[in-house]
Design a protein around this motif. Structure first.
Motif, short mmCIF file in Angstrom:
data_model
loop_
_atom_site.label_atom_id
_atom_site.label_comp_id
_atom_site.label_asym_id
_atom_site.label_seq_id
_atom_site.Cartn_x
_atom_site.Cartn_y
_atom_site.Cartn_z
N LEU A 186 0.82 -1.21 0.00
CA LEU A 186 0.00 0.00 0.00
C LEU A 186 0.86 1.26 0.00
O LEU A 186 0.55 2.22 -0.71
N GLY A 187 1.93 1.26 0.79
CA GLY A 187 2.82 2.42 0.82
C GLY A 187 3.49 2.65 -0.52
O GLY A 187 3.59 3.78 -0.99
N ALA A 188 3.95 1.57 -1.16
CA ALA A 188 4.59 1.69 -2.47
C ALA A 188 3.59 2.12 -3.53
O ALA A 188 3.92 2.91 -4.42
N TYR A 189 2.37 1.60 -3.44
CA TYR A 189 1.33 1.97 -4.41
C TYR A 189 0.99 3.46 -4.31
O TYR A 189 0.90 4.15 -5.34
N VAL A 190 0.81 3.95 -3.09
CA VAL A 190 0.49 5.37 -2.91
C VAL A 190 1.64 6.25 -3.38
O VAL A 190 1.43 7.26 -4.05
N THR A 191 2.87 5.84 -3.06
CA THR A 191 4.03 6.60 -3.53
C THR A 191 4.10 6.60 -5.05
O THR A 191 4.39 7.62 -5.68
N GLY A 192 3.82 5.46 -5.67
CA GLY A 192 3.83 5.37 -7.13
C GLY A 192 2.75 6.22 -7.77
O GLY A 192 2.99 6.90 -8.78
N ILE A 193 1.55 6.18 -7.21
CA ILE A 193 0.45 6.99 -7.75
C ILE A 193 0.76 8.48 -7.62
O ILE A 193 0.56 9.26 -8.56
N LEU A 194 1.26 8.90 -6.45
CA LEU A 194 1.61 10.31 -6.29
C LEU A 194 2.75 10.71 -7.22
O LEU A 194 2.74 11.81 -7.77
N GLY A 195 3.70 9.82 -7.41
CA GLY A 195 4.79 10.10 -8.35
C GLY A 195 4.28 10.26 -9.77
O GLY A 195 4.73 11.15 -10.51
N GLU A 196 3.33 9.42 -10.17
CA GLU A 196 2.76 9.54 -11.52
C GLU A 196 1.94 10.83 -11.66
O GLU A 196 1.99 11.49 -12.70
N ALA B 241 4.36 13.69 -11.88
CA ALA B 241 5.02 13.67 -13.18
C ALA B 241 4.14 14.30 -14.25
O ALA B 241 4.64 15.01 -15.13
N ARG B 242 2.84 14.06 -14.20
CA ARG B 242 1.93 14.66 -15.18
C ARG B 242 1.80 16.16 -14.94
O ARG B 242 1.74 16.94 -15.89
N VAL B 243 1.74 16.56 -13.67
CA VAL B 243 1.55 17.97 -13.36
C VAL B 243 2.78 18.79 -13.76
O VAL B 243 2.64 19.88 -14.34
N PHE B 244 3.97 18.28 -13.47
CA PHE B 244 5.19 19.05 -13.71
C PHE B 244 5.90 18.68 -15.00
O PHE B 244 6.99 19.20 -15.27
N HIS B 245 5.33 17.79 -15.81
CA HIS B 245 5.90 17.39 -17.10
C HIS B 245 7.34 16.90 -16.94
O HIS B 245 8.26 17.35 -17.62
N MET B 246 7.53 15.99 -16.00
CA MET B 246 8.83 15.38 -15.72
C MET B 246 8.65 13.87 -15.70
O MET B 246 7.53 13.38 -15.56
N PRO B 247 9.75 13.12 -15.79
CA PRO B 247 9.62 11.66 -15.68
C PRO B 247 9.17 11.25 -14.28
O PRO B 247 9.56 11.86 -13.27
N ALA B 248 8.37 10.22 -14.20
CA ALA B 248 7.83 9.77 -12.92
C ALA B 248 8.92 9.22 -12.00
O ALA B 248 8.78 9.26 -10.78
N ILE B 249 9.99 8.74 -12.57
CA ILE B 249 11.05 8.16 -11.77
C ILE B 249 11.70 9.20 -10.86
O ILE B 249 12.23 8.86 -9.80
N LEU C 280 1.96 -1.76 -10.17
CA LEU C 280 0.52 -1.55 -10.18
C LEU C 280 0.18 -0.09 -10.45
O LEU C 280 -0.68 0.23 -11.29
N ALA C 281 0.87 0.82 -9.76
CA ALA C 281 0.62 2.25 -9.95
C ALA C 281 0.99 2.69 -11.37
O ALA C 281 0.26 3.46 -12.00
N SER C 282 2.10 2.18 -11.86
CA SER C 282 2.54 2.57 -13.20
C SER C 282 1.62 2.02 -14.28
O SER C 282 1.30 2.71 -15.25
N SER C 283 1.17 0.79 -14.11
CA SER C 283 0.29 0.21 -15.13
C SER C 283 -1.08 0.89 -15.15
O SER C 283 -1.66 1.09 -16.22
N ILE C 284 -1.59 1.27 -14.00
CA ILE C 284 -2.86 2.00 -13.97
C ILE C 284 -2.68 3.36 -14.61
O ILE C 284 -3.54 3.83 -15.38
N SER C 285 -1.55 4.01 -14.34
CA SER C 285 -1.29 5.31 -14.94
C SER C 285 -1.16 5.21 -16.46
O SER C 285 -1.67 6.06 -17.19
N LYS C 286 -0.48 4.18 -16.93
CA LYS C 286 -0.30 4.01 -18.38
C LYS C 286 -1.63 3.69 -19.06
O LYS C 286 -1.87 4.12 -20.18
#
Length: 156
Positions: free
Chosen positions: A58-68, A71-79, A130-136
């Motif tokens: 859950l912690g990794a998923y939330v971090t991944g979703i927030l990172g994605e 990344a969309r808001v600031f036009h930067m890579p999610a990594i 999971l977060a990355s695949s949902i974002s994609k």
């Protein structure tokens, strides 16, 4: 009180790792925020659920979703947002203890720690995946307004 201190210290450690990885200055505070919120979710889920796999997931998923999202808001890579944020969940103590027990020839403790470390690492990778695949999958999805040229509800 421990949740507040965990949030503050995870924010600071994420800032440090973002600076270590030479992230852009405007991305540092948001990657640290993603890491601190993910660590907070990990602590809350650990208190409520217990166990190893699900709180880390859950912690990794939330971090991944927030990172994605960042990344969309600031036009930067999610990594740039995910890697410094996920550092707080990495099982450093488990890796150290595993190697220590192998060197000390305590094989049963070494394999127990190795299993927990692998479970934690797989939960982190699965949460990010999971977060990355949902974002994609949502990347091509757009809300479109109906065309005014043709209204299919009107009969001619």
């Amino acid at each position: 009180m421990h949740l507040f201190l965990g949030f503050i210290f995870s924010y600071i450690s994420s800032v440090g790792f973002a600076m270590l990885f030479s992230s852009p200055k405007r991305a540092i505070k948001f990657s640290a925020l993603a890491g601190a919120i993910g660590f907070l979710i990990y602590n809350i889920a650990g208190d409520l659920i217990g166990g190893v796999f699900l709180p880390i997931l859950l912690g990794a998923y939330v971090t991944g979703i927030l990172g994605e999202i960042f990344a969309r808001v600031f036009h930067m890579p999610a990594i740039l947002f995910i890697i410094p944020g996920i550092i707080n969940l990495v099982p450093g103590k488990g890796i150290y203890n595993t190697l220590f027990y192998f060197v000390d020839n305590q094989k049963s403790l070494a394999f127990t720690n190795l299993f927990e470390t692998l479970v934690t690492a797989s939960a982190i990778s699965f949460g990010i995946l999971l977060a990355s695949s949902i974002s994609k999958s949502l990347m091509g999805f757009k809300f479109r307004k109906p065309s005014k040229k043709y209204d299919w509800r009107k009969k001619k």
